[in-house]
Design a protein around this motif. Structure first.
Motif, short mmCIF file in Angstrom:
data_model
loop_
_atom_site.label_atom_id
_atom_site.label_comp_id
_atom_site.label_asym_id
_atom_site.label_seq_id
_atom_site.Cartn_x
_atom_site.Cartn_y
_atom_site.Cartn_z
N GLU A 249 0.92 -1.15 0.13
CA GLU A 249 -0.05 0.04 0.10
C GLU A 249 1.01 1.37 0.12
O GLU A 249 1.81 1.24 0.64
CB GLU A 249 -1.03 0.05 1.29
N ARG A 251 0.91 5.58 0.14
CA ARG A 251 0.18 6.75 0.73
C ARG A 251 1.20 7.88 0.29
O ARG A 251 2.20 7.97 0.61
CB ARG A 251 0.05 6.86 2.09
N GLU A 258 -5.84 8.86 1.00
CA GLU A 258 -6.24 8.05 0.11
C GLU A 258 -4.98 6.77 0.22
O GLU A 258 -4.03 7.32 0.50
CB GLU A 258 -6.15 8.43 -1.25
N THR A 259 -5.20 5.52 -0.19
CA THR A 259 -4.39 4.67 -0.14
C THR A 259 -4.38 3.95 -1.61
O THR A 259 -5.39 3.68 -2.23
CB THR A 259 -4.70 3.57 0.89
N THR A 261 -3.09 0.78 -4.23
CA THR A 261 -2.40 -0.56 -4.05
C THR A 261 -1.44 -0.83 -5.18
O THR A 261 -1.35 -0.27 -6.01
CB THR A 261 -3.70 -1.57 -4.30
N CYS A 284 2.45 0.60 -8.72
CA CYS A 284 1.05 0.83 -8.19
C CYS A 284 0.03 0.02 -9.30
O CYS A 284 0.39 -0.23 -10.51
CB CYS A 284 0.58 2.11 -8.28
#
Length: 383
Positions: A249, A251, A258-259, A261, A284
């Motif tokens: 994850e 940030r 918001e995160t 993945t 990402c």
């Protein structure tokens, strides 16, 4: 009488103080203990920045004056798109001169080729004449001197023919040289146009029209949009379980709520010898709409999940060496210290106890070291 009252009061105070001391030192203490938790994620934390795997600062290979700049900050440009041009007048003049040189070399080659044809015809005529004179001299119809002169003229004509062939070789070499010069000048003219080397996002426009540029001086900074990733620095003491393909994850500092993945795509093979950190690259899967190179990010890599675990805060472990330490337990209603091994560490600095016959699962383990803890003191687990 007053003395008796004073002695009685002092005795009562002593008894109260002794009782208070006993209560503070020897009364059973309630100990918060570790409870079994289910499906515990084990994550590793790292700080880093947004970077690009494919990044380039591009400029012209030749010197010149910048005439046009056709792209700007934030533009997405396909490979081959013209981004800028240098003033071409001087180089166009060099190309014209090289073209004239090729034409001159071609004319010279044609002239030498014609001379070769003439020399070949003359050589053939002289050989034929010498042959006839030898035949006539053999029959006595011509003098030997005339035959010898004809032979000499034939040899001279053959030499002229060889010289003409050599001149043709020189002319061909001169033409090839002129053509090579023309190709070099045309290539230099082509380098007055700057094109995108790959499908790119323009990160920065570094020069404006009218600027005098040296060879290799950067005009644009480009990145390949699909090559953006998070570069995180992870304490090498926590990085041993990180592998390519693990979920992560990310940030961003600019979007703290918001995160995003992602997955680990590269784990550095060399740690920083000063900071003792390892480089971990995360690509990402759900990316921010417009990432900014160099922006600070927080990365959490999930290295596994524990189906069940008892977790003890690291602060409650004495002598922790990364794998083992001493914990307080409540055994037979008394405080004891036991050696414990740990199999994982969570992000909130809690340690997962390993299954160990020396530390049974039903033996309460303290999660906080309270004032007054000592071996043998009466204790009970807190409800």
């Amino acid at each position: 009488m007053a003395r008796s009252r004073w002695l009685a009061a002092a005795a009562v105070a002593g008894i109260a103080a002794a009782g208070g001391a006993w209560a503070l030192r020897d009364r059973p203490v309630e100990v918060p203990v570790a409870r079994e938790e289910r499906d515990v994620p084990v994550r590793v934390f790292g700080l880093g920045t947004i970077e690009a795997q494919v990044s380039s600062r591009i400029g012209f290979e030749v010197a010149g004056t910048l005439a046009e700049v056709l792209a700007d900050h934030g533009d997405r440009v396909p490979a081959g798109t013209v981004l800028a041009r240098l003033a071409p007048a001087a180089q166009q003049a060099r190309v014209a001169k090289a073209e004239a040189g090729v034409q001159s070399a071609e004319a010279q080659q044609a002239r030498v080729a014609a001379a070769l044809d003439r020399a070949a015809a003359m050589a053939q005529q002289k050989r034929a004449t010498a042959q006839r004179r030898r035949e006539l001299a053999g029959r006595g119809a011509a003098s030997s001197e005339a035959a010898e002169i004809a032979e000499t003229e034939a040899v001279a004509a053959a030499a002229d023919l060889a010289l003409a062939r050599a001149d043709l070789g020189v002319a061909r070499a001169a033409l090839a040289d002129a053509q090579a010069v023309l190709l070099a000048e045309r290539t230099a003219l082509a380098k007055h146009t700057l094109a995108a080397p790959f499908d790119a996002l323009v990160i920065a426009r570094l020069r404006e029209p009218g600027a005098a540029l040296g060879p290799g001086e950067a005009v644009f900074s480009l990145v390949a949009p699909g090559s953006l990733w998070a570069l995180a620095y992870v304490d090498e003491g926590r990085a041993g379980a990180i592998r390519e393909g693990l979920p992560a994850e990310v940030r961003l500092r600019s979007l703290p709520g918001e995160t995003f993945t992602g997955r680990v795509v590269r784990v550095g093979l060399e740690s920083d010898r000063v900071t003792e950190e390892r480089r971990v690259h995360v690509r990402c899967e759900r990316c921010p709409p417009r990432p900014v190179l160099g922006e600070q990010v927080q990365v959490e890599v999930e290295t596994g999940r524990l189906p069940a675990a008892r977790l003890v805060p690291e602060a409650a472990v004495e002598g922790f060496d990364g794998a083992a330490g001493r914990v307080w337990v409540v055994e037979d209603g008394r405080l004891r210290q036991r050696e414990a091994r740990f199999i994982a560490r969570t992000l909130d600095a809690r340690l997962a106890l390993a299954l160990d016959p020396a530390l049974p699962a039903d033996l309460p383990v303290a999660t906080r070291v309270l004032a007054g803890f000592r071996e043998g003191r009466a204790a009970r687990p807190a409800p």
